[in-house]
Design a protein around this motif. Sequence first.
Motif, PDB file in Angstrom:
ATOM      1  N   ARG A  59       2.048  14.568  29.446  1.00 50.42           N
ATOM      2  CA  ARG A  59       1.585  15.929  29.152  1.00 50.42           C
ATOM      3  C   ARG A  59       2.470  16.647  28.134  1.00 50.42           C
ATOM      4  O   ARG A  59       2.197  17.785  27.780  1.00 50.42           O
ATOM      5  N   PHE A  60       3.517  15.976  27.686  1.00 52.41           N
ATOM      6  CA  PHE A  60       4.453  16.594  26.750  1.00 52.41           C
ATOM      7  C   PHE A  60       4.915  15.546  25.744  1.00 52.41           C
ATOM      8  O   PHE A  60       5.313  14.440  26.134  1.00 52.41           O
ATOM      9  N   LYS A  61       4.840  15.893  24.455  1.00 53.82           N
ATOM     10  CA  LYS A  61       5.296  14.993  23.395  1.00 53.82           C
ATOM     11  C   LYS A  61       6.293  15.718  22.512  1.00 53.82           C
ATOM     12  O   LYS A  61       6.131  16.898  22.201  1.00 53.82           O
ATOM     13  N   LEU A  62       7.298  14.980  22.098  1.00 53.12           N
ATOM     14  CA  LEU A  62       8.344  15.531  21.248  1.00 53.12           C
ATOM     15  C   LEU A  62       8.011  15.355  19.774  1.00 53.12           C
ATOM     16  O   LEU A  62       7.181  14.511  19.409  1.00 53.12           O
ATOM     17  N   PRO A  63       8.674  16.111  18.895  1.00 54.84           N
ATOM     18  CA  PRO A  63       8.527  15.852  17.453  1.00 54.84           C
ATOM     19  C   PRO A  63       9.126  14.502  17.103  1.00 54.84           C
ATOM     20  O   PRO A  63       9.805  13.867  17.913  1.00 54.84           O
ATOM     21  N   SER A  64       8.893  14.057  15.885  1.00 54.24           N
ATOM     22  CA  SER A  64       9.398  12.770  15.428  1.00 54.24           C
ATOM     23  C   SER A  64      10.913  12.692  15.581  1.00 54.24           C
ATOM     24  O   SER A  64      11.634  13.670  15.355  1.00 54.24           O
ATOM     25  N   GLN A  65      11.400  11.499  15.925  1.00 52.73           N
ATOM     26  CA  GLN A  65      12.835  11.315  16.102  1.00 52.73           C
ATOM     27  C   GLN A  65      13.613  11.412  14.789  1.00 52.73           C
ATOM     28  O   GLN A  65      14.839  11.476  14.813  1.00 52.73           O
ATOM     29  N   VAL A  66      12.931  11.414  13.652  1.00 46.98           N
ATOM     30  CA  VAL A  66      13.641  11.567  12.387  1.00 46.98           C
ATOM     31  C   VAL A  66      13.825  13.035  12.019  1.00 46.98           C
ATOM     32  O   VAL A  66      14.464  13.346  11.013  1.00 46.98           O
ATOM     33  N   SER A  67      13.283  13.954  12.805  1.00 45.83           N
ATOM     34  CA  SER A  67      13.342  15.377  12.471  1.00 45.83           C
ATOM     35  C   SER A  67      14.557  16.040  13.096  1.00 45.83           C
ATOM     36  O   SER A  67      15.039  15.651  14.160  1.00 45.83           O
ATOM     37  N   ILE A  68      15.055  17.090  12.448  1.00 43.39           N
ATOM     38  CA  ILE A  68      16.156  17.865  12.999  1.00 43.39           C
ATOM     39  C   ILE A  68      15.705  18.587  14.265  1.00 43.39           C
ATOM     40  O   ILE A  68      16.516  18.872  15.153  1.00 43.39           O
ATOM     41  N   SER A  69      14.412  18.865  14.370  1.00 40.20           N
ATOM     42  CA  SER A  69      13.891  19.476  15.589  1.00 40.20           C
ATOM     43  C   SER A  69      14.182  18.600  16.799  1.00 40.20           C
ATOM     44  O   SER A  69      14.613  19.084  17.859  1.00 40.20           O
ATOM     45  N   TYR A  70      13.955  17.297  16.640  1.00 41.79           N
ATOM     46  CA  TYR A  70      14.244  16.376  17.741  1.00 41.79           C
ATOM     47  C   TYR A  70      15.729  16.417  18.095  1.00 41.79           C
ATOM     48  O   TYR A  70      16.098  16.437  19.270  1.00 41.79           O
ATOM     49  N   ARG A  71      16.592  16.451  17.078  1.00 43.16           N
ATOM     50  CA  ARG A  71      18.031  16.472  17.336  1.00 43.16           C
ATOM     51  C   ARG A  71      18.440  17.724  18.092  1.00 43.16           C
ATOM     52  O   ARG A  71      19.315  17.686  18.966  1.00 43.16           O
ATOM     53  N   LEU A  72      17.859  18.870  17.754  1.00 42.72           N
ATOM     54  CA  LEU A  72      18.189  20.115  18.451  1.00 42.72           C
ATOM     55  C   LEU A  72      17.786  20.034  19.922  1.00 42.72           C
ATOM     56  O   LEU A  72      18.550  20.420  20.814  1.00 42.72           O
ATOM     57  N   SER A 100       0.843  -1.194   0.000  1.00 41.34           N
ATOM     58  CA  SER A 100       0.000   0.000   0.000  1.00 41.34           C
ATOM     59  C   SER A 100       0.879   1.244   0.000  1.00 41.34           C
ATOM     60  O   SER A 100       1.997   1.239   0.522  1.00 41.34           O
ATOM     61  N   PHE A 101       0.356   2.311  -0.576  1.00 38.09           N
ATOM     62  CA  PHE A 101       1.069   3.581  -0.600  1.00 38.09           C
ATOM     63  C   PHE A 101       0.765   4.339   0.680  1.00 38.09           C
ATOM     64  O   PHE A 101      -0.405   4.538   1.041  1.00 38.09           O
ATOM     65  N   GLN A 102       1.822   4.750   1.368  1.00 39.68           N
ATOM     66  CA  GLN A 102       1.673   5.404   2.665  1.00 39.68           C
ATOM     67  C   GLN A 102       2.509   6.676   2.721  1.00 39.68           C
ATOM     68  O   GLN A 102       3.434   6.875   1.937  1.00 39.68           O
ATOM     69  N   ASP A 103       2.177   7.527   3.707  1.00 39.48           N
ATOM     70  CA  ASP A 103       2.889   8.781   3.919  1.00 39.48           C
ATOM     71  C   ASP A 103       4.255   8.494   4.527  1.00 39.48           C
ATOM     72  O   ASP A 103       4.362   7.880   5.586  1.00 39.48           O
ATOM     73  N   LEU A 104       5.309   8.936   3.868  1.00 43.97           N
ATOM     74  CA  LEU A 104       6.668   8.692   4.337  1.00 43.97           C
ATOM     75  C   LEU A 104       6.896   9.243   5.740  1.00 43.97           C
ATOM     76  O   LEU A 104       7.611   8.635   6.546  1.00 43.97           O
ATOM     77  N   ARG A 105       6.288  10.365   6.041  1.00 43.24           N
ATOM     78  CA  ARG A 105       6.515  10.981   7.350  1.00 43.24           C
ATOM     79  C   ARG A 105       6.064  10.070   8.484  1.00 43.24           C
ATOM     80  O   ARG A 105       6.663  10.049   9.560  1.00 43.24           O
ATOM     81  N   GLN A 106       5.013   9.280   8.260  1.00 46.93           N
ATOM     82  CA  GLN A 106       4.502   8.394   9.295  1.00 46.93           C
ATOM     83  C   GLN A 106       5.335   7.125   9.438  1.00 46.93           C
ATOM     84  O   GLN A 106       5.465   6.572  10.525  1.00 46.93           O
ATOM     85  N   VAL A 107       5.927   6.669   8.338  1.00 46.41           N
ATOM     86  CA  VAL A 107       6.646   5.404   8.340  1.00 46.41           C
ATOM     87  C   VAL A 107       8.138   5.596   8.584  1.00 46.41           C
ATOM     88  O   VAL A 107       8.834   4.667   9.014  1.00 46.41           O
ATOM     89  N   ALA A 108       8.655   6.792   8.363  1.00 44.04           N
ATOM     90  CA  ALA A 108      10.093   7.053   8.412  1.00 44.04           C
ATOM     91  C   ALA A 108      10.797   6.539   9.670  1.00 44.04           C
ATOM     92  O   ALA A 108      11.915   6.018   9.565  1.00 44.04           O
ATOM     93  N   PRO A 109      10.206   6.664  10.871  1.00 43.05           N
ATOM     94  CA  PRO A 109      10.921   6.180  12.064  1.00 43.05           C
ATOM     95  C   PRO A 109      11.247   4.693  12.029  1.00 43.05           C
ATOM     96  O   PRO A 109      12.107   4.242  12.791  1.00 43.05           O
ATOM     97  N   LEU A 110      10.596   3.940  11.153  1.00 42.63           N
ATOM     98  CA  LEU A 110      10.830   2.497  11.078  1.00 42.63           C
ATOM     99  C   LEU A 110      11.860   2.117  10.020  1.00 42.63           C
ATOM    100  O   LEU A 110      12.208   0.941   9.893  1.00 42.63           O
ATOM    101  N   LEU A 111      12.360   3.092   9.275  1.00 41.41           N
ATOM    102  CA  LEU A 111      13.243   2.802   8.141  1.00 41.41           C
ATOM    103  C   LEU A 111      14.711   2.907   8.526  1.00 41.41           C
ATOM    104  O   LEU A 111      15.067   3.605   9.475  1.00 41.41           O
ATOM    105  N   ASP A 112      15.562   2.232   7.755  1.00 38.52           N
ATOM    106  CA  ASP A 112      16.988   2.433   7.933  1.00 38.52           C
ATOM    107  C   ASP A 112      17.407   3.670   7.127  1.00 38.52           C
ATOM    108  O   ASP A 112      16.608   4.248   6.382  1.00 38.52           O
ATOM    109  N   GLU A 113      18.657   4.072   7.280  1.00 40.74           N
ATOM    110  CA  GLU A 113      19.107   5.328   6.688  1.00 40.74           C
ATOM    111  C   GLU A 113      19.046   5.322   5.167  1.00 40.74           C
ATOM    112  O   GLU A 113      18.634   6.306   4.549  1.00 40.74           O
ATOM    113  N   LEU A 114      19.462   4.223   4.543  1.00 39.35           N
ATOM    114  CA  LEU A 114      19.466   4.176   3.082  1.00 39.35           C
ATOM    115  C   LEU A 114      18.059   4.280   2.529  1.00 39.35           C
ATOM    116  O   LEU A 114      17.799   5.057   1.598  1.00 39.35           O
TER     117      LEU A 114
END
Length: 338
Positions: free
Chosen positions: A305-318, A127-141
Amino acid sequence: MDLACLKTFPKALEQTVSMDNYTSASHNFFTACGVDRASDRRRDEEWLAVQLQDKATRFVPVWKLYNLFTTGPIPKPILLSPREAQDLIPTAESTVLLGVKEGSTYLALGLSSRQASPPACLAELGSFQDLRQVAPLLDELDGTLLAHARAMTYWHCRHRFCGDCGSPTMSLEGGYLRVCTNSQCGQQHFPRTDPAIIVLVTLGERGLLGRKPSWPASRYSTIAGFVEPGESLEDAVIREVREETGVKVEAVHYHSSQPWPFPSSLMLGFTAIASNGTIRVDYEELENARWFTREQIKSEMQSGRFKLPSQVSISYRLIEGWFDAGNLGSLRSIPTPG
């Protein structure tokens, strides 16, 4: 570099200063991951034709900005062999050379965005899915290839016609150039990306985070916004922070960058130091903005009471870099509800 600022933001800035920018950016998701973009082969039509048939070649299908994944609890990206892609290539909106790695050539296959549903032969595979939702499960390549494919097929979809005369355009140079087919025009169109700054502002031991009303409940992130024409990146940081939160920034330091193909941005990450802590939220941009201590982040994450942005985002890294520079341990080790 204003070394006096290190006294205010010691460990995190020391880490930034000691790490070169290329190394820092390599830790961001969606980055190059060792893929050779083979820019020197883009004009080699004979070589490109061979790659379309080579057994080691893999095609990354994209339909309406969605990537193809297997179904199941842990989706895996589906890449097509030349045999599986051969019937799709003639009707595809675009075929783009993504690069070469370890003897395999990768190409994006932009399926017709005008079709109400994806090709039946691909629907049978997954199925075709939104990359943003699946990205945390992917490897770097996989993350790199899918993001690159998504960005390039989006550009092709939006530039099927010349912006100068309205005539159809044709794809050349491995998908990195579109040329107007009107002989009296002949305008060349190149891929574009939208630069956006994203910044973690600190004041002493507090970090400034905001949230948009469209985000999931309790999610906060760093301040971000697009760079305007005629504006430096540093000026964009100062302007966006002031516009959205009313906070004035007195020092700005580059951190790293990240491709963000949603749909075609380049996130340019910064840290900054505020000269005052007064917040005046622009409610057209944000629902709320707050100063957080590390202790508050930890306790509110633990309570839900607090949630972070996705771990694949640069926001999370900052946020992670700043938090881990304290004495409360690693941000990733904090247990959360559920």
